[in-house]
Design a protein around this motif. Structure first.
Motif, PDB file in Angstrom:
ATOM      1  N   UNK A 132      45.309-106.379  57.421  1.00  0.00           N
ATOM      2  CA  UNK A 132      44.671-105.066  57.506  1.00  0.00           C
ATOM      3  C   UNK A 132      45.371-104.056  56.615  1.00  0.00           C
ATOM      4  N   UNK A 133      44.555-103.114  56.128  1.00  0.00           N
ATOM      5  CA  UNK A 133      45.104-102.076  55.258  1.00  0.00           C
ATOM      6  C   UNK A 133      45.873-101.037  56.059  1.00  0.00           C
ATOM      7  N   UNK A 134      45.363-100.701  57.250  1.00  0.00           N
ATOM      8  CA  UNK A 134      45.951 -99.645  58.078  1.00  0.00           C
ATOM      9  C   UNK A 134      46.500-100.225  59.374  1.00  0.00           C
ATOM     10  N   UNK A 135      47.468 -99.515  59.943  1.00  0.00           N
ATOM     11  CA  UNK A 135      47.884 -99.776  61.319  1.00  0.00           C
ATOM     12  C   UNK A 135      47.760 -98.459  62.061  1.00  0.00           C
ATOM     13  N   UNK A 136      46.553 -98.247  62.591  1.00  0.00           N
ATOM     14  CA  UNK A 136      46.241 -96.967  63.229  1.00  0.00           C
ATOM     15  C   UNK A 136      47.185 -96.695  64.393  1.00  0.00           C
ATOM     16  N   UNK A 137      47.597 -97.759  65.103  1.00  0.00           N
ATOM     17  CA  UNK A 137      48.486 -97.562  66.251  1.00  0.00           C
ATOM     18  C   UNK A 137      49.804 -96.921  65.822  1.00  0.00           C
ATOM     19  N   UNK A 138      50.331 -97.342  64.671  1.00  0.00           N
ATOM     20  CA  UNK A 138      51.588 -96.757  64.199  1.00  0.00           C
ATOM     21  C   UNK A 138      51.389 -95.296  63.802  1.00  0.00           C
ATOM     22  N   UNK A 139      50.269 -95.025  63.119  1.00  0.00           N
ATOM     23  CA  UNK A 139      49.985 -93.635  62.732  1.00  0.00           C
ATOM     24  C   UNK A 139      49.897 -92.744  63.962  1.00  0.00           C
ATOM     25  N   UNK A 140      49.211 -93.214  64.984  1.00  0.00           N
ATOM     26  CA  UNK A 140      49.021 -92.378  66.177  1.00  0.00           C
ATOM     27  C   UNK A 140      50.325 -92.228  66.956  1.00  0.00           C
ATOM     28  N   UNK A 141      51.163 -93.282  66.954  1.00  0.00           N
ATOM     29  CA  UNK A 141      52.475 -93.158  67.611  1.00  0.00           C
ATOM     30  C   UNK A 141      53.324 -92.115  66.881  1.00  0.00           C
TER      31      UNK A 141
END
Length: 418
Positions: free
Chosen positions: A209-218
């Motif tokens: 995956x290009x993004x890791x939304x969970x890390x961004x939101x954390x």
């Protein structure tokens, strides 16, 4: 989603850091033991869930399992002449991690993640150790993933993590959020760590995956807490503005098939206007407090993109000027590469290519796929097809994420290369 392994992977991504943070508090600041019992709990889930079914509240199940394993660990390790100490430790764990009824939802204590972040960023640890430890414990990145981000071997990174945990233990670094008068000395490290956590989520260094939304939101969640702790710190506001302005574009950056969508091709209707507005407000607040640092400059660049109704309306001249300023504030080859790309947009691809060629000749970005990828794009725009193909192939040799690989392969096909 019913596959136990898939659910467990999701829970690992979303809750690993919070589980570890809670266990560290219960285990009196023992990072190593906390990580081990959480990993043992995940291993138990991997064995049991396919057989017995996924529990209704997976994170609560894992918390109970980790708690029981922590208690077992203490009881196994206690000597007969240390039974009183064993009972005290078990009582502390049971008090800190009161068992939840089956089916009850587990919620992390909000301060635990913040405690973990500030402990990882203690000035007694080197800056590299601070970030590595935070990525490992707070975000659950594997040793191999962090090693790739730092461009070191997994063995070197593993030794760095062990030394950092030993330092916390031997120096008796308290597992607390510092008192207000001691916050300032850790602010820079905390912000740098949050910036890297967000960056790993915004552009994953490896994987499908290009993004890791969970890390961004954390990272955003922790930045919001940092902002509440340090309301008069302009760089905290700038960093939060930067994160919000980038995160607002997440849905437009990934195509329906998971592929990469460049900024000039993004559907701006998919941008989260609420987060954009919040990011711009944060930036205005930072500027009003006198912010002039690196996070402020980056947030200003993101704001210029956010405020352009169409890609062709982007003020590239001002963005190139801001990158020039960023090169002074945080000199580095990646910033220089971004500056070259902005110059190419503002003044023409030949000007950007000259800067990229200088950077390549310096050897400072060896094996970094975005250098040949940027060079390939500029050569393509200049009509130098054969050189562009060669540069795209070099980028393909080094790229690590599947979406970026597919993007580069598509560019080659556009040039008639299969």
């Amino acid at each position: 989603m019913t596959d136990p392994a898939t659910i467990l992977e999701r829970v690992h991504r979303e809750d690993y850091g919070r589980l570890v943070a809670t266990l560290i508090r219960a285990l009196d600041g023992d990072f190593g033991a906390a990580e081990e019992v959480v990993q043992e709990a995940f291993a138990a889930a991997l064995a049991q869930w396919p057989r017995e079914g996924v529990p209704r509240e997976p994170a609560a199940w894992l918390m109970r399992a980790a708690r029981n394993k922590a208690v077992d660990r203490v009881r196994r390790g206690a000597r007969l002449d240390a039974r009183v100490g064993e009972l005290e430790v078990v009582a502390r764990i049971e008090q800190a991690l009161a068992p939840l009824p089956d089916g009850a939802e587990w919620q992390a204590v909000p301060d635990d993640s913040l405690r973990l972040l500030f402990t990882c960023c203690h000035p007694a640890l080197s800056s590299e150790s601070q970030v590595a430890l935070a990525l490992r414990c707070l975000c659950g990145l594997t040793t191999e993933e962090i090693a790739r981000a730092f461009l070191v071997s997994p063995a070197t990174l593993a030794q760095r993590l062990v030394r950092a945990q030993r330092k916390i233990r031997t120096a008796r670094i308290p597992y607390v959020v510092p008192a207000p008068d001691a916050l300032a000395e850790r602010t820079e490290s905390v912000l740098h760590t949050l910036y890297l956590v967000f960056s790993e989520g915004y552009a994953a260094t490896d994987g499908p995956e290009l993004l890791r939304v969970d890390l961004c939101e954390e990272a955003l969640r922790l930045a919001r807490w940092a902002r509440s702790l340090l309301p008069r710190d302009a760089e905290v506001a700038s960093l939060r503005a930067l994160m919000l302005l980038h995160h607002a574009r997440r849905r437009a950056r990934v195509a329906a098939d998971g592929g990469l969508v460049l900024l000039d091709r993004q559907d701006r209707a998919l941008w989260d206007q609420g987060q954009m507005a919040e990011g711009l407000t944060e930036l205005e607040a930072a500027l009003a407090m006198g912010a002039r640092g690196a996070y402020t400059v980056q947030a200003a660049i993101a704001a210029l993109h956010a405020q352009a109704p169409r890609a062709e309306d982007t003020d590239w001249a001002q963005i190139a000027s801001l990158y020039e300023r960023l090169c002074v504030l945080t000199p580095g080859p990646v910033v220089a590469l971004n500056h070259a790309a902005a110059v190419a947009m503002a003044r023409g691809p030949e000007h950007g290519l000259a800067l990229v060629d200088d950077l390549e000749a310096s050897g400072r970005l060896a094996d970094y796929h975005l250098l040949p990828a940027a060079r390939a794009d500029l050569l393509r725009r200049l009509g130098r097809k054969e050189e562009a193909v060669e540069a795209y192939r070099r980028a393909l040799a080094w790229v690590r994420t599947a979406p970026e690989r597919h993007f580069l392969e598509a560019r080659l096909r556009e040039l008639g290369v299969e």
